[in-house]
Design a protein around this motif. Structure first.
Motif, PDB file in Angstrom:
ATOM      1  N   THR A   1      32.077   9.128  38.148  1.00 19.48           N
ATOM      2  CA  THR A   1      32.896   8.119  38.431  1.00 19.48           C
ATOM      3  C   THR A   1      33.369   7.605  36.956  1.00 19.48           C
ATOM      4  N   ILE A   2      32.078   7.217  36.029  1.00 13.77           N
ATOM      5  CA  ILE A   2      32.299   6.459  34.950  1.00 13.77           C
ATOM      6  C   ILE A   2      32.730   7.683  33.684  1.00 13.77           C
ATOM      7  N   ILE A   3      32.582   8.568  33.736  1.00 13.60           N
ATOM      8  CA  ILE A   3      32.955   9.567  32.638  1.00 13.60           C
ATOM      9  C   ILE A   3      34.294  10.333  32.957  1.00 13.60           C
ATOM     10  N   ILE A   4      34.603  10.340  34.183  1.00  9.74           N
ATOM     11  CA  ILE A   4      35.720  11.412  34.698  1.00  9.74           C
ATOM     12  C   ILE A   4      36.719  10.565  35.536  1.00  9.74           C
ATOM     13  N   ILE A   5      36.270  10.090  36.581  1.00 12.05           N
ATOM     14  CA  ILE A   5      37.506   9.339  37.485  1.00 12.05           C
ATOM     15  C   ILE A   5      37.970   8.205  36.914  1.00 12.05           C
ATOM     16  N   ALA A   6      37.164   7.194  36.412  1.00 15.71           N
ATOM     17  CA  ALA A   6      37.684   5.804  35.927  1.00 15.71           C
ATOM     18  C   ALA A   6      38.562   6.140  34.724  1.00 15.71           C
ATOM     19  N   PRO A   7      38.320   6.830  33.522  1.00 18.21           N
ATOM     20  CA  PRO A   7      39.367   7.219  32.575  1.00 18.21           C
ATOM     21  C   PRO A   7      40.461   7.789  32.852  1.00 18.21           C
ATOM     22  N   LEU A   8      40.428   8.705  33.933  1.00 21.70           N
ATOM     23  CA  LEU A   8      41.542   9.513  34.304  1.00 21.70           C
ATOM     24  C   LEU A   8      42.516   8.664  35.084  1.00 21.70           C
ATOM     25  N   LEU A   9      42.038   7.764  36.037  1.00 26.71           N
ATOM     26  CA  LEU A   9      43.005   6.709  36.839  1.00 26.71           C
ATOM     27  C   LEU A   9      43.397   5.524  35.850  1.00 26.71           C
ATOM     28  N   GLU A  10      42.689   5.285  34.824  1.00 27.95           N
ATOM     29  CA  GLU A  10      43.098   4.111  33.922  1.00 27.95           C
ATOM     30  C   GLU A  10      44.177   4.613  32.865  1.00 27.95           C
ATOM     31  N   GLU A  11      43.864   5.827  32.786  1.00 24.22           N
ATOM     32  CA  GLU A  11      44.825   6.479  31.499  1.00 24.22           C
ATOM     33  C   GLU A  11      46.141   6.810  32.310  1.00 24.22           C
ATOM     34  N   PHE A  12      46.138   7.401  33.704  1.00 26.98           N
ATOM     35  CA  PHE A  12      47.328   7.419  34.357  1.00 26.98           C
ATOM     36  C   PHE A  12      48.026   6.163  34.710  1.00 26.98           C
ATOM     37  N   VAL A  13      47.346   5.107  34.909  1.00 23.69           N
ATOM     38  CA  VAL A  13      47.944   3.913  35.312  1.00 23.69           C
ATOM     39  C   VAL A  13      48.411   3.196  33.936  1.00 23.69           C
ATOM     40  N   PHE A  14      47.551   3.121  32.774  1.00 25.06           N
ATOM     41  CA  PHE A  14      47.687   2.246  31.768  1.00 25.06           C
ATOM     42  C   PHE A  14      48.562   2.984  30.432  1.00 25.06           C
ATOM     43  N   ARG A  15      48.509   4.150  30.427  1.00 23.43           N
ATOM     44  CA  ARG A  15      48.976   4.668  29.075  1.00 23.43           C
ATOM     45  C   ARG A  15      49.887   6.102  29.525  1.00 23.43           C
ATOM     46  N   VAL A  16      50.352   6.415  30.998  1.00 23.26           N
ATOM     47  CA  VAL A  16      51.163   7.540  31.257  1.00 23.26           C
ATOM     48  C   VAL A  16      52.550   7.487  30.613  1.00 23.26           C
TER      49      VAL A  16
ATOM     50  N   ARG B   1      56.931   9.081  27.618  1.00 25.24           N
ATOM     51  CA  ARG B   1      58.057   8.356  27.334  1.00 25.24           C
ATOM     52  C   ARG B   1      59.373   9.031  27.960  1.00 25.24           C
ATOM     53  N   ARG B   2      59.161   9.071  29.442  1.00 34.69           N
ATOM     54  CA  ARG B   2      60.213   9.508  30.388  1.00 34.69           C
ATOM     55  C   ARG B   2      60.132   8.410  31.197  1.00 34.69           C
ATOM     56  N   LYS B   3      61.520   8.253  31.765  1.00 39.84           N
ATOM     57  CA  LYS B   3      61.939   7.051  32.605  1.00 39.84           C
ATOM     58  C   LYS B   3      60.781   6.977  33.878  1.00 39.84           C
ATOM     59  N   ILE B   4      60.465   8.010  34.351  1.00 41.12           N
ATOM     60  CA  ILE B   4      59.511   8.157  35.477  1.00 41.12           C
ATOM     61  C   ILE B   4      58.230   7.785  35.115  1.00 41.12           C
ATOM     62  N   THR B   5      57.803   7.973  34.032  1.00 40.09           N
ATOM     63  CA  THR B   5      56.427   7.610  33.583  1.00 40.09           C
ATOM     64  C   THR B   5      56.360   5.840  33.248  1.00 40.09           C
ATOM     65  N   TYR B   6      57.432   5.387  32.962  1.00 44.55           N
ATOM     66  CA  TYR B   6      57.585   3.936  32.791  1.00 44.55           C
ATOM     67  C   TYR B   6      57.251   3.284  34.205  1.00 44.55           C
ATOM     68  N   ILE B   7      58.195   3.887  35.186  1.00 44.66           N
ATOM     69  CA  ILE B   7      58.035   3.301  36.492  1.00 44.66           C
ATOM     70  C   ILE B   7      56.714   3.538  37.019  1.00 44.66           C
ATOM     71  N   PHE B   8      56.206   4.528  36.819  1.00 45.54           N
ATOM     72  CA  PHE B   8      54.888   5.082  37.441  1.00 45.54           C
ATOM     73  C   PHE B   8      53.925   4.010  36.998  1.00 45.54           C
TER      74      PHE B   8
ATOM     75  N   ILE C   1      50.110  -0.432  37.607  1.00 48.66           N
ATOM     76  CA  ILE C   1      49.544  -1.594  36.912  1.00 48.66           C
ATOM     77  C   ILE C   1      49.522  -2.559  37.819  1.00 48.66           C
ATOM     78  N   ILE C   2      50.718  -2.784  38.729  1.00 52.88           N
ATOM     79  CA  ILE C   2      50.859  -3.936  39.401  1.00 52.88           C
ATOM     80  C   ILE C   2      49.818  -3.641  40.719  1.00 52.88           C
ATOM     81  N   ALA C   3      49.979  -2.582  41.102  1.00 59.80           N
ATOM     82  CA  ALA C   3      49.040  -2.148  42.230  1.00 59.80           C
ATOM     83  C   ALA C   3      47.384  -2.341  41.766  1.00 59.80           C
TER      84      ALA C   3
END
Length: 192
Positions: free
Chosen positions: A65-80, A84-91, A96-98
């Protein structure tokens, strides 16, 4: 010939931004670590950042959870957005809101951040590439740090942890912009 000079100037600006951001991130992170060391004895019950790990889960599941799942989820939310594609800004904005609602369970925080994203998109319609990157770089870094202060309980520890985590967000955002999303994800996994 002018095209290559223009490209060189853009590369120099990007490298300058990267260096400044990396140094600022490292300075913030080190400041957070030093403050944690200085105030360690003054924190209630010598609270540490890892006390939130006192879950009743098997070590292997906690590790995954700490080494794989949390960083994967957080990076997809906070740094996807570094893709620099429009869909990644929207995602990123929707994620982040969710994420904010999930962490804080507050409609006020969630709606406020959502309005900031929407206002930003409408206010900066023209020439928004550089402004958009800078906005997402700073705003998602601040939100990343804000989300992580729930890992500790005392106000002093929250301030120290906010500084340190914002520094980490700046470092990971810089790495993502310079080298790509997978590198920021790898950096987050290694950090955890």
């Amino acid at each position: 010939m002018n095209i290559s000079i223009t490209k060189l100037n853009k590369m120099e600006k990007k490298n300058k931004f990267f260096k400044i951001a990396i140094y600022a991130g490292i300075a913030l992170w080190i400041t957070g670590v030093l403050l944690a060391l200085i105030f360690n004895k003054k924190l209630p019950g010598n609270e540490t950042y890892l006390e939130f790990l006192d879950y009743r889960l098997p070590n292997f599941i906690l590790f995954i959870t700490i080494i794989i799942i949390a960083p994967l989820l957080e990076e997809f939310v906070f740094r996807v957005w570094v893709l620099r594609r429009k869909i990644t800004y929207i995602f990123s904005a929707i994620g982040i809101i969710a994420f904010l609602y999930f962490v804080f369970e507050s409609w006020a925080i969630t709606i406020s951040c959502g309005l900031i994203f929407i206002l930003f998109e409408f206010v900066f319609k023209k020439d928004k590439t550089k402004k958009r990157i800078l906005f997402y770089f700073i705003f998602t870094g601040l939100l990343f740090a804000l989300v992580h202060i729930n890992n500790v309980s005392s106000y002093l520890t929250k301030i120290v942890y906010f500084i340190q985590t914002f520094g980490l967000a700046v470092i990971l955002g810089s790495i993502g912009l310079k080298y790509g999303f997978l590198y920021s994800l790898s950096g987050h996994v290694i950090y955890n």
